[in-house]
Write an enzyme that holds these catalytic residues in place. Sequence first.
Site, mmCIF file in Angstrom:
data_model
loop_
_atom_site.group_PDB
_atom_site.id
_atom_site.type_symbol
_atom_site.label_atom_id
_atom_site.label_comp_id
_atom_site.label_asym_id
_atom_site.label_seq_id
_atom_site.Cartn_x
_atom_site.Cartn_y
_atom_site.Cartn_z
ATOM 1 N N HIS A 55 1.091 -1.138 0.063
ATOM 2 C CA HIS A 55 0.031 0.416 0.284
ATOM 3 C C HIS A 55 0.666 1.094 -0.126
ATOM 4 C CE1 HIS A 55 -3.465 2.529 1.412
ATOM 5 N NE2 HIS A 55 -2.916 3.519 1.871
ATOM 6 N N GLU A 56 1.792 1.083 1.089
ATOM 7 C CA GLU A 56 2.459 2.303 1.424
ATOM 8 C C GLU A 56 3.685 2.832 -0.246
ATOM 9 O OE1 GLU A 56 2.590 4.994 3.175
ATOM 10 O OE2 GLU A 56 0.901 3.515 4.140
ATOM 11 N N HIS A 59 1.897 4.150 -3.029
ATOM 12 C CA HIS A 59 1.963 5.633 -2.627
ATOM 13 C C HIS A 59 3.024 6.272 -3.553
ATOM 14 C CE1 HIS A 59 -1.712 6.591 -1.156
ATOM 15 N NE2 HIS A 59 -2.128 5.315 0.526
ATOM 16 N N ASP A 151 -5.813 8.547 3.637
ATOM 17 C CA ASP A 151 -5.554 9.171 2.544
ATOM 18 C C ASP A 151 -6.936 9.862 1.882
ATOM 19 O OD1 ASP A 151 -3.594 7.100 1.828
ATOM 20 O OD2 ASP A 151 -4.760 5.916 1.610
#
Length: 343
Positions: A55-56, A59, A151
């Site tokens: 997930h990170e 980003h 987010d």
Amino acid sequence: MKTSIKIFKIFGIPIELDFSFLILIISIYFLAFLKLISLELAVLITLIFVTVVIHELAHSYVARHFGVKIEKILLLPIGGIAKMEEIPRVPRQELLISIAGPLTNLIIAFTLYGIASTRIFPQAIIEFVANFILVNVVLAFFNLIPAFPMDGGRILRALLAEKMSYLRSTEVAANLGKFLAILMAMAGIFFNLFLILIALFIYIGAEQEYRLVFISSLLEGVKVSDVMTPEPITLKPSSTVEEALKTVFKYKHMGYPVTENGELKGIVTFHDLSSAEKDTPIEEVMTKDVITVNINDDAMTALEKLTKHDLGRLPVLKDNKLVGIISKTDLIRTLDIMRRTKT
């Protein structure tokens, strides 16, 4: 003191584990060894953190595309944090960076659902995969809550910033986040106390985000040269500790640049001097690896460096020569003046 350990790099981005996270993982598998929890649950929890890293990374990958530098991804017991420079204030860029994480979770969920639907695996594996799919869906929608530091809060700000100023859109998104946090805390009193901790995390995150943007807006257009103290008092590398202490007591500053022919050699503080012998040259006790700013840098850059490294002052350079010094006091005074002029 370092509180994390680097385990590997992905796309050139260091992935680090906080020591508290290591303790958590060891504890989980210790509980599984004692058969207080199932091994399947321990593996599922581990995979949750793998998903958090992905997930990170999503980003970070998109952010790097827009020129944002990524320092590292840090895994904590509460989740992952991608440590990056300030997210671009271009609404479309912030939107794409923010939505990349939840979208990745949904892609993982739909991909696994497609694989599980083939029914080629044993029922036990399909049930495990189903739980992992649920985890990804929950992570995606939890992160889409329109509240900082989620987010969803950044997505909301990006959408609002198309219609209003960046500061105003941040204020609206932050206030909504704090309102949702209060509702969540009230629900936690009756249903689950863990919700109160999440609510506190959201409320503090929303307030910090607004304060950061507010300070940044006040310092917009202000350069280091506008705030710094020019021609600061300096010491020579060959000066003794006794001589340096006389300068400290005379001018009442707690730190002094050490220069030779105008070139910065280090910085020495009262703490460095207080524990050294009086006849010791200060070049033996000074800090040589000095964090500096350029005279043409934004004042916000100086504030970020002071805050990040917990420093009281920074030497200011021009063409590698010392031309001034900027302190937290200088910046706080400037912020106070800018706040008064804008209210």
